[in-house]
Design an enzyme around this catalytic site. Structure first.
Site, PDB file in Angstrom:
ATOM      1  N   ARG A  32       0.834  -1.208   0.000  1.00  0.00           N
ATOM      2  CA  ARG A  32       0.000   0.000   0.000  1.00  0.00           C
ATOM      3  C   ARG A  32       0.867   1.257   0.000  1.00  0.00           C
ATOM      4  O   ARG A  32       0.402   2.343  -0.321  1.00  0.00           O
ATOM      5  CB  ARG A  32      -0.924   0.010   1.211  1.00  0.00           C
ATOM      6  CG  ARG A  32      -0.217   0.142   2.550  1.00  0.00           C
ATOM      7  CD  ARG A  32      -1.197   0.195   3.697  1.00  0.00           C
ATOM      8  NE  ARG A  32      -0.514   0.295   4.979  1.00  0.00           N
ATOM      9  CZ  ARG A  32      -1.155   0.380   6.153  1.00  0.00           C
ATOM     10  NH1 ARG A  32      -2.480   0.359   6.169  1.00  0.00           N
ATOM     11  NH2 ARG A  32      -0.471   0.461   7.275  1.00  0.00           N
ATOM     12  N   LYS A 107      -2.084 -14.340  12.221  1.00  0.00           N
ATOM     13  CA  LYS A 107      -2.400 -15.253  13.315  1.00  0.00           C
ATOM     14  C   LYS A 107      -2.840 -14.442  14.518  1.00  0.00           C
ATOM     15  O   LYS A 107      -2.040 -13.737  15.133  1.00  0.00           O
ATOM     16  CB  LYS A 107      -1.163 -16.078  13.689  1.00  0.00           C
ATOM     17  CG  LYS A 107      -0.577 -16.909  12.545  1.00  0.00           C
ATOM     18  CD  LYS A 107       0.721 -17.570  12.968  1.00  0.00           C
ATOM     19  CE  LYS A 107       1.335 -18.383  11.846  1.00  0.00           C
ATOM     20  NZ  LYS A 107       2.614 -19.021  12.252  1.00  0.00           N
ATOM     21  N   GLY A 143       1.428 -22.255  10.501  1.00  0.00           N
ATOM     22  CA  GLY A 143       2.437 -23.222  10.890  1.00  0.00           C
ATOM     23  C   GLY A 143       3.703 -22.579  11.409  1.00  0.00           C
ATOM     24  O   GLY A 143       3.866 -21.363  11.379  1.00  0.00           O
ATOM     25  N   SER A 145       6.978 -20.982  11.468  1.00  0.00           N
ATOM     26  CA  SER A 145       7.740 -20.368  10.373  1.00  0.00           C
ATOM     27  C   SER A 145       8.209 -18.982  10.757  1.00  0.00           C
ATOM     28  O   SER A 145       7.401 -18.139  11.144  1.00  0.00           O
ATOM     29  CB  SER A 145       6.873 -20.278   9.118  1.00  0.00           C
ATOM     30  OG  SER A 145       5.592 -19.740   9.424  1.00  0.00           O
ATOM     31  N   ALA A 147       9.978 -15.660   9.104  1.00  0.00           N
ATOM     32  CA  ALA A 147      10.078 -15.106   7.757  1.00  0.00           C
ATOM     33  C   ALA A 147      11.497 -15.176   7.207  1.00  0.00           C
ATOM     34  O   ALA A 147      11.711 -15.527   6.035  1.00  0.00           O
ATOM     35  CB  ALA A 147       9.587 -13.656   7.764  1.00  0.00           C
ATOM     36  N   LYS A 198      -0.963 -19.413  20.477  1.00  0.00           N
ATOM     37  CA  LYS A 198       0.457 -19.687  20.764  1.00  0.00           C
ATOM     38  C   LYS A 198       1.226 -18.385  20.954  1.00  0.00           C
ATOM     39  O   LYS A 198       2.231 -18.356  21.682  1.00  0.00           O
ATOM     40  CB  LYS A 198       1.064 -20.547  19.652  1.00  0.00           C
ATOM     41  CG  LYS A 198       0.982 -19.967  18.240  1.00  0.00           C
ATOM     42  CD  LYS A 198       2.161 -19.109  17.873  1.00  0.00           C
ATOM     43  CE  LYS A 198       2.013 -18.516  16.479  1.00  0.00           C
ATOM     44  NZ  LYS A 198       3.165 -17.663  16.114  1.00  0.00           N
ATOM     45  N   ASP A 251       3.876 -24.862  15.973  1.00  0.00           N
ATOM     46  CA  ASP A 251       3.974 -23.402  16.034  1.00  0.00           C
ATOM     47  C   ASP A 251       4.214 -22.918  17.457  1.00  0.00           C
ATOM     48  O   ASP A 251       4.926 -21.940  17.692  1.00  0.00           O
ATOM     49  CB  ASP A 251       2.699 -22.773  15.467  1.00  0.00           C
ATOM     50  CG  ASP A 251       2.962 -21.426  14.797  1.00  0.00           C
ATOM     51  OD1 ASP A 251       4.104 -20.944  14.838  1.00  0.00           O
ATOM     52  OD2 ASP A 251       2.014 -20.870  14.217  1.00  0.00           O
ATOM     53  N   ASN A 263       6.954 -12.370  20.016  1.00  0.00           N
ATOM     54  CA  ASN A 263       6.149 -12.522  21.226  1.00  0.00           C
ATOM     55  C   ASN A 263       6.998 -13.022  22.396  1.00  0.00           C
ATOM     56  O   ASN A 263       6.856 -12.544  23.527  1.00  0.00           O
ATOM     57  CB  ASN A 263       4.986 -13.475  20.951  1.00  0.00           C
ATOM     58  CG  ASN A 263       4.003 -12.882  19.964  1.00  0.00           C
ATOM     59  OD1 ASN A 263       3.208 -12.023  20.297  1.00  0.00           O
ATOM     60  ND2 ASN A 263       4.065 -13.327  18.711  1.00  0.00           N
ATOM     61  N   VAL A 286       4.992  -6.049  14.503  1.00  0.00           N
ATOM     62  CA  VAL A 286       3.827  -6.340  15.330  1.00  0.00           C
ATOM     63  C   VAL A 286       4.042  -7.632  16.105  1.00  0.00           C
ATOM     64  O   VAL A 286       4.477  -8.642  15.542  1.00  0.00           O
ATOM     65  CB  VAL A 286       2.560  -6.463  14.459  1.00  0.00           C
ATOM     66  CG1 VAL A 286       1.368  -6.916  15.303  1.00  0.00           C
ATOM     67  CG2 VAL A 286       2.256  -5.129  13.792  1.00  0.00           C
TER      68      VAL A 286
END
Length: 339
Positions: A32, A107, A143, A145, A147, A198, A251, A263, A286
């Site tokens: 965007r 998620k 799942g 992962s 990045a 999770k 995960d 997290n 985030v």
């Protein structure tokens, strides 16, 4: 196969890079931010989210100034929404009238609005579909992962979940490859619950490690955390076996123990005495667990589901408990059977 990935964050970019390595797919990555798109097009890397990672020559960069998003999406075989959870509703609304499969990567639960409960992705879709998306079908790719590892081509396994066989097949064709193995699953509810909860539990595990409580404590948190995920998932209509798979146990283990987990990092920083705002500001990305923890607990209470670890995380995030007090609350609970 024509694939459009909407959202040029770390995860959307990584999946677009992975898919574009196969010359049989025409992959477009949509941003965007017109300036970000121009920079990615000229430098052939996403310096903000995946610095140093070269974008494949075949990856097309698109942006908001090219054409209406719905028109661009309609020309694809698969549309992948790679925004954070907070952007899912508005993105799905922007895809009004699109008749191709639409799947998402985020998620979490949508932040609850006054007088309403926060929703999972498939619940948001159900609200919008009767008005905007009558002939399309949906799914989620989830799942264990990170990045960076997917972008580098390191071995990864994901799960493509949808009640629609054609959508599951489309996700497998779009992303299955030499370094990315994609399994199909028709339990979309279970896959979404596992991916959302999770993140909350990873904050607790980061706190545990930050306080140096030991490996025994970490194993206990992960195991009992999986029990909480399963209880909530079953109450929402999921299958128990889903939580022993990639989007459940897989995960949770990755996010709770991996050093790349945002997290988990929040929990570590809170244990060091940082405020929640300081911890979040330091990430640059985030951390979905921070934003959906309260919704997880709200949904659990509404359904009569006991989630003591998630409860303690919310109290910690709200400032109602100090890190040591959160641990004391969990360890001070009455004896109970292992369920």
């Amino acid at each position: 196969m024509r694939v459009l990935v909407i959202g040029a964050g770390a995860w959307g970019t990584a999946l677009a890079v992975s898919a574009a390595r196969d010359g049989h797919r025409r992959v477009s990555l949509w941003s965007r931010d017109v300036a970000q798109a121009a920079e990615m097009g000229s430098l052939r890397q996403n310096r903000r989210y995946l610095p140093g990672m070269e974008l494949p020559v075949g990856l097309h960069i698109a942006h908001a100034g090219d054409a209406p998003l719905a028109a661009l999406a309609q020309a694809q075989d698969l549309v992948v929404v790679g925004t954070p959870m907070a952007g899912l509703r508005s993105t799905l609304s922007a895809l009004a009238g699109v008749r191709v499969p639409v799947v998402w990567l985020c998620k979490g639960f949508e932040t609850a609005q006054p007088g309403a409960q926060g929703l999972l992705g498939h619940e948001i879709w159900a609200q919008l579909a009767p008005q905007h998306l009558p002939d399309a079908s949906c799914g989620v790719l989830s799942g264990p992962s990170f990045a960076q590892e997917v972008a580098r081509g390191q071995p990864t396994a994901l799960v493509a979940a949808s009640p629609h066989a054609d959508v599951r097949d489309a996700m497998v064709r779009a992303f299955h490859g030499p370094s990315l193995r994609v399994y199909a699953n028709d339990d979309m509810v279970g896959v979404e619950v596992g991916g959302a909860v999770k993140n909350v539990l990873a904050i607790a595990t980061g706190l545990c490690d930050g306080l140096q409580l030991g490996l025994n404590a970490r194993a206990a948190l992960i195991t009992r955390g999986l029990a909480e995920i399963t209880r909530l998932g079953l109450a929402l209509g999921a299958r128990a076996d889903t939580f022993m798979g990639l989007s459940g146990l897989g995960d949770l283990v990755l996010t709770a123990t991996g050093d790349l987990s945002r997290n988990r990092k929040v929990g570590l920083l809170l244990a060091q005495g940082q405020t929640l705002q300081q911890a979040v500001d330091s990430l640059g990305h985030v951390a979905e667990g921070v934003y959906c923890a309260r919704t997880v607990v709200q949904r659990a209470r509404h359904l009569g589901v006991d989630m003591p670890i998630a409860d303690a995380v919310v109290a910690l995030l709200d400032g109602a408990l100090r890190p040591d007090e959160a641990v004391g609350r969990l360890m001070g609970r009455d004896p109970a059977a292992e369920l």
